[in-house]
Design a protein around this motif. Structure first.
Motif, PDB file in Angstrom:
ATOM      1  N   LYS A 241      53.419   2.455   1.896  1.00  0.00           N
ATOM      2  CA  LYS A 241      53.117   1.160   1.289  1.00  0.00           C
ATOM      3  C   LYS A 241      53.329   0.035   2.315  1.00  0.00           C
ATOM      4  CE  LYS A 241      53.827  -1.564  -2.840  1.00  0.00           C
ATOM      5  NZ  LYS A 241      54.113  -1.532  -4.245  1.00  0.00           N
ATOM      6  N   ILE A 242      54.413   0.149   3.081  1.00  0.00           N
ATOM      7  CA  ILE A 242      54.687  -0.849   4.125  1.00  0.00           C
ATOM      8  C   ILE A 242      53.554  -0.808   5.165  1.00  0.00           C
ATOM      9  CG2 ILE A 242      56.284  -1.496   6.002  1.00  0.00           C
ATOM     10  CD1 ILE A 242      57.694  -1.927   3.420  1.00  0.00           C
ATOM     11  N   TYR A 243      53.155   0.404   5.524  1.00  0.00           N
ATOM     12  CA  TYR A 243      52.082   0.598   6.513  1.00  0.00           C
ATOM     13  C   TYR A 243      50.819  -0.137   6.051  1.00  0.00           C
ATOM     14  CZ  TYR A 243      48.462   3.149   9.137  1.00  0.00           C
ATOM     15  OH  TYR A 243      47.381   3.477   9.926  1.00  0.00           O
ATOM     16  N   ASN A 244      50.450   0.093   4.794  1.00  0.00           N
ATOM     17  CA  ASN A 244      49.216  -0.532   4.283  1.00  0.00           C
ATOM     18  C   ASN A 244      49.327  -2.051   4.225  1.00  0.00           C
ATOM     19  OD1 ASN A 244      47.843   1.895   4.008  1.00  0.00           O
ATOM     20  ND2 ASN A 244      48.711   2.265   1.964  1.00  0.00           N
ATOM     21  N   MET A 245      50.501  -2.528   3.814  1.00  0.00           N
ATOM     22  CA  MET A 245      50.700  -3.989   3.741  1.00  0.00           C
ATOM     23  C   MET A 245      50.591  -4.607   5.134  1.00  0.00           C
ATOM     24  SD  MET A 245      53.993  -3.989   1.209  1.00  0.00           S
ATOM     25  CE  MET A 245      54.331  -5.714   1.041  1.00  0.00           C
ATOM     26  N   ALA A 246      51.264  -3.978   6.097  1.00  0.00           N
ATOM     27  CA  ALA A 246      51.266  -4.512   7.465  1.00  0.00           C
ATOM     28  C   ALA A 246      49.858  -4.442   8.060  1.00  0.00           C
ATOM     29  CB  ALA A 246      52.259  -3.743   8.334  1.00  0.00           C
ATOM     30  N   LYS A 247      49.192  -3.307   7.827  1.00  0.00           N
ATOM     31  CA  LYS A 247      47.856  -3.112   8.405  1.00  0.00           C
ATOM     32  C   LYS A 247      46.868  -4.147   7.868  1.00  0.00           C
ATOM     33  CE  LYS A 247      44.668   0.628   9.392  1.00  0.00           C
ATOM     34  NZ  LYS A 247      44.386   2.049   9.192  1.00  0.00           N
ATOM     35  N   SER A 248      46.873  -4.344   6.553  1.00  0.00           N
ATOM     36  CA  SER A 248      45.890  -5.302   6.015  1.00  0.00           C
ATOM     37  C   SER A 248      46.212  -6.722   6.489  1.00  0.00           C
ATOM     38  CB  SER A 248      45.775  -5.203   4.498  1.00  0.00           C
ATOM     39  OG  SER A 248      46.958  -5.632   3.918  1.00  0.00           O
ATOM     40  N   TYR A 249      47.507  -7.030   6.654  1.00  0.00           N
ATOM     41  CA  TYR A 249      47.863  -8.356   7.162  1.00  0.00           C
ATOM     42  C   TYR A 249      47.362  -8.538   8.601  1.00  0.00           C
ATOM     43  CZ  TYR A 249      50.497 -12.143   9.222  1.00  0.00           C
ATOM     44  OH  TYR A 249      50.821 -13.285   9.901  1.00  0.00           O
ATOM     45  N   ILE A 250      47.561  -7.516   9.432  1.00  0.00           N
ATOM     46  CA  ILE A 250      47.178  -7.616  10.854  1.00  0.00           C
ATOM     47  C   ILE A 250      45.652  -7.778  10.984  1.00  0.00           C
ATOM     48  CG2 ILE A 250      47.177  -6.419  13.107  1.00  0.00           C
ATOM     49  CD1 ILE A 250      49.787  -4.967  12.030  1.00  0.00           C
ATOM     50  N   ILE A 251      44.918  -7.019  10.168  1.00  0.00           N
ATOM     51  CA  ILE A 251      43.449  -7.115  10.226  1.00  0.00           C
ATOM     52  C   ILE A 251      42.993  -8.535   9.834  1.00  0.00           C
ATOM     53  CG2 ILE A 251      41.308  -6.263   9.159  1.00  0.00           C
ATOM     54  CD1 ILE A 251      42.742  -3.474   9.061  1.00  0.00           C
ATOM     55  N   LYS A 252      43.588  -9.046   8.750  1.00  0.00           N
ATOM     56  CA  LYS A 252      43.233 -10.405   8.309  1.00  0.00           C
ATOM     57  C   LYS A 252      43.581 -11.425   9.384  1.00  0.00           C
ATOM     58  CE  LYS A 252      43.862  -9.949   3.402  1.00  0.00           C
ATOM     59  NZ  LYS A 252      44.913 -10.093   2.408  1.00  0.00           N
ATOM     60  N   LEU A 253      44.764 -11.277   9.965  1.00  0.00           N
ATOM     61  CA  LEU A 253      45.225 -12.219  11.001  1.00  0.00           C
ATOM     62  C   LEU A 253      44.297 -12.176  12.211  1.00  0.00           C
ATOM     63  CD1 LEU A 253      47.486 -14.090  12.210  1.00  0.00           C
ATOM     64  CD2 LEU A 253      48.609 -12.017  13.017  1.00  0.00           C
ATOM     65  N   ASN A 254      43.885 -10.969  12.568  1.00  0.00           N
ATOM     66  CA  ASN A 254      43.001 -10.800  13.721  1.00  0.00           C
ATOM     67  C   ASN A 254      41.649 -11.490  13.479  1.00  0.00           C
ATOM     68  OD1 ASN A 254      42.444  -9.601  16.319  1.00  0.00           O
ATOM     69  ND2 ASN A 254      41.023  -8.263  15.236  1.00  0.00           N
ATOM     70  N   LYS A 255      41.139 -11.320  12.264  1.00  0.00           N
ATOM     71  CA  LYS A 255      39.848 -11.958  11.928  1.00  0.00           C
ATOM     72  C   LYS A 255      39.981 -13.478  12.020  1.00  0.00           C
ATOM     73  CE  LYS A 255      37.633  -8.438   9.149  1.00  0.00           C
ATOM     74  NZ  LYS A 255      37.658  -7.864   7.804  1.00  0.00           N
ATOM     75  N   LYS A 256      41.078 -13.979  11.507  1.00  0.00           N
ATOM     76  CA  LYS A 256      41.344 -15.419  11.519  1.00  0.00           C
ATOM     77  C   LYS A 256      41.415 -15.923  12.964  1.00  0.00           C
ATOM     78  CE  LYS A 256      44.672 -18.038   8.836  1.00  0.00           C
ATOM     79  NZ  LYS A 256      45.928 -17.805   8.141  1.00  0.00           N
ATOM     80  N   MET A 257      42.072 -15.143  13.804  1.00  0.00           N
ATOM     81  CA  MET A 257      42.223 -15.546  15.208  1.00  0.00           C
ATOM     82  C   MET A 257      40.879 -15.515  15.929  1.00  0.00           C
ATOM     83  SD  MET A 257      45.816 -13.626  16.053  1.00  0.00           S
ATOM     84  CE  MET A 257      45.660 -13.646  17.809  1.00  0.00           C
ATOM     85  N   GLN A 258      40.046 -14.544  15.564  1.00  0.00           N
ATOM     86  CA  GLN A 258      38.734 -14.439  16.219  1.00  0.00           C
ATOM     87  C   GLN A 258      37.830 -15.618  15.863  1.00  0.00           C
ATOM     88  OE1 GLN A 258      37.578 -10.486  15.098  1.00  0.00           O
ATOM     89  NE2 GLN A 258      38.148  -9.636  17.084  1.00  0.00           N
ATOM     90  N   LYS A 259      37.992 -16.095  14.615  1.00  0.00           N
ATOM     91  CA  LYS A 259      37.154 -17.221  14.167  1.00  0.00           C
ATOM     92  C   LYS A 259      37.479 -18.490  14.939  1.00  0.00           C
ATOM     93  CE  LYS A 259      36.099 -15.829   9.469  1.00  0.00           C
ATOM     94  NZ  LYS A 259      36.576 -15.939   8.093  1.00  0.00           N
ATOM     95  N   LYS A 260      38.738 -18.639  15.344  1.00  0.00           N
ATOM     96  CA  LYS A 260      39.168 -19.889  15.998  1.00  0.00           C
ATOM     97  C   LYS A 260      38.545 -20.107  17.368  1.00  0.00           C
ATOM     98  CE  LYS A 260      43.521 -20.758  13.698  1.00  0.00           C
ATOM     99  NZ  LYS A 260      44.970 -20.704  13.781  1.00  0.00           N
TER     100      LYS A 260
END
Lengths: 260, 286
Positions: A241-260
């Motif tokens: 569960k921790i793995y999935n939470m961390a993974k989805s957060y990192i993917i979202k963060l990465n997308k956000k960073m790419q947009k900038k």
């Protein structure tokens, strides 16, 4: 060979005399620790036997050599309990005497402050475990070894080559819990591995699923876990569960960073 | 694990919050350290109809969180009854250890509400996710000292050490032990004399008595106890007084450091003088 240690009075004396140690023992090689304090028995032996180990420090590839050294120290000293391995007096015997040559090469001291931070425990009790030049090798092994991999030191390799993980994940209080630590480490590792594979195959950026794990990603992931632990008792969660939470957060963060 | 109650997205039950009217969640924690185990007894008192029902069916659990930063130990123990003892091997603990208790959701709970919510929450229902905190109980800190580990310190709370740059003796109370620092020459003289048991009281009078006096004077100052309250020497001293039916914190204002030190160390000045007289007689006879 037996595990070495100093008594706590000797450690206190080393801290008080950090300047002399820096001048005479580390920089000028004029004296050994026992010569400095006129005490032949300043380094003592526990009854616990360990396998002899030799650390690498050619200076050519410090991070790769760290991986080798973590394995060497942790494999050799696996008989230590967590409580024993949390003792400054054990590691001070290695940094200031038994492994002094390694310390001088791996963590060259530029002032007496380094004696307190790298040779002794100069931070809080938890952070010091990962900052002292010798205890960090044991503790990185302790928190990253994972027998679910064919190579139990696969996560160790990732951590040693992404050293920000030590500061922003391993040193976070919330990550002291094994499931949390390993869930987060595996999420970072898997995304980074996927990125490397995609990079090698030349997959276009827009189709990639992996994430290049750098300092900002690691730092923000640590902050996110800390934030979550304010509302949820993450200690209750399974690693997956921790793995999935961390993974989805990192993917979202990465997308956000790419947009900038 | 210190927690602030104002960060929670749902009403919280505990002793420091006012989200419920008459409901409460109280825990009492007792810690005992035997040879190799740390036994933690948690007694819980809970009063809230809805939460008690959820506890009975296992949707809400009582958690006892044990954390020792020094050994990277952090574990949540789920308690199955209102009076339970958990045991932790002391090989996982060293130094400051925190024990906290919680009431938490073991699984997702939809539409949670209580008739005892205060006016602000009256009639509201919450979707509670697994791991969310519903109540905060008591939290204690203790120090786990190893007295039998082979590299444990001697139980003394004062040490005489060498300071290579010191020109004169000085006393430091800011570390885990009270420390008396001597120059290299003085320390070597001390080391040599301390091997002869006849000089024990004399050395105590010269070095340890002033060190304890300084410690007492510092404790007497405003905020003196707060400054050293986590140090091993203060905790040992406090426990020593407790074992003798006294309360150091309450008594410190009235303590006279010189006299108190004599009592604590069993008259080292008197005994030192007697020993010196005997040593003098021995030397004259030989």
């Amino acid at each position: 060979m037996k595990v070495k240690y100093m008594n706590s009075d000797s450690v206190a004396m080393c801290r008080r005399n950090a300047k002399k140690i820096y001048d005479d023992v580390i920089c000028s090689n004029k004296k050994s620790l026992h010569e400095l304090f006129d005490d032949e028995s300043i380094i003592k032996s526990m009854s616990l036997e360990i396998k002899e180990f030799k650390l690498k420090c050619s200076g050519e590839n410090k991070l790769q050599e760290d991986i080798y050294n973590v394995k060497a120290v942790y494999e050799s000293m696996q008989g230590l309990t967590d409580s024993q391995a949390s003792e400054e007096k054990l590691w001070a015997a290695y940094t200031l005497s038994e492994q002094l040559d390694y310390m001088k090469k791996r963590w060259p001291a530029t002032n007496e402050q380094a004696v307190c931070t790298k040779y002794l425990f100069g931070y809080g009790p938890h952070r010091s475990l990962f900052r002292n030049g010798m205890s960090r090798l044991w503790w990185i092994g302790r928190v990253t070894k994972d027998d679910s991999y064919s190579d139990p030191y696969e996560l160790t390799q990732f951590v040693c080559t992404h050293t920000d993980v030590i500061q922003f994940i391993c040193e976070q209080p919330v990550c002291q819990q094994y499931n949390v630590m390993h869930g987060v480490l595996k999420a970072l590792y898997d995304l980074d591995k996927a990125y490397m594979a995609e990079e090698e195959s030349g997959i276009p950026d827009k189709d990639r699923k992996g994430v290049k794990v750098g300092k900002i990603i690691i730092q923000q992931t640590g902050k996110y876990m800390n934030l979550l632990s304010g509302t949820y008792l993450l200690d209750l969660y399974e690693e997956e569960k921790i793995y999935n939470m961390a993974k989805s957060y990192i993917i979202k963060l990465n997308k956000k960073m790419q947009k900038k | 694990m210190k927690r602030r109650s104002n960060y929670y997205p749902i009403p919280l039950l505990g002793s420091t919050t006012d989200n419920y009217n008459a409901s409460y969640f109280k825990t009492n924690i007792e810690i005992k350290h035997d040879m190799s185990d740390v036994a933690i007894r948690v007694k819980t008192e809970m009063h809230n109809k809805e939460l008690e029902n959820l506890f009975k069916i296992g949707k809400v659990v009582i958690g006892c969180h044990v954390e020792c930063k020094q050994t990277c130990f952090r574990k949540m123990y789920i308690l199955s009854s209102l009076d339970e003892v958990i045991s932790v091997k002391d090989t996982f603990l060293n130094g400051k250890t925190e024990v906290s208790t919680f009431l938490m959701a073991a699984e997702d709970i939809n539409n949670f509400g209580s008739d005892d919510f205060i006016e602000d929450y009256k009639g509201l229902q919450f979707n509670v996710q697994q791991g969310m905190i519903l109540g905060i109980g008591h939290r204690v800190e203790c120090i786990i000292n190893k007295t039998y580990d082979e590299f444990s310190d001697k139980p003394s709370i004062c040490s005489v050490l060498m300071d290579l740059s010191a020109k004169q003796a000085r006393i430091d109370t800011s570390d885990q032990k009270i420390q008396v620092y001597l120059s290299k020459e003085a320390f070597n003289a001390y080391r040599s004399l301390s091997k002869d048991p006849r000089y024990k009281e004399v050395l105590y009078s010269m070095l340890i008595v002033p060190a304890f006096m300084k410690a007492f004077y510092e404790l007497k100052q405003e905020g003196g106890i707060e400054t050293v309250q986590d140090s091993r020497w203060y905790l040992s001293l406090k426990n020593y007084y407790l074992k003798n039916g006294r309360n150091l914190e309450a008594e410190i204002k009235n303590i006279e450091p010189y006299e108190e030190t004599q009592k604590l160390l069993q008259d080292p000045v008197f005994n030192g003088l007697i020993k010196l007289t005997e040593i003098g007689v021995d030397n004259n006879e030989s």
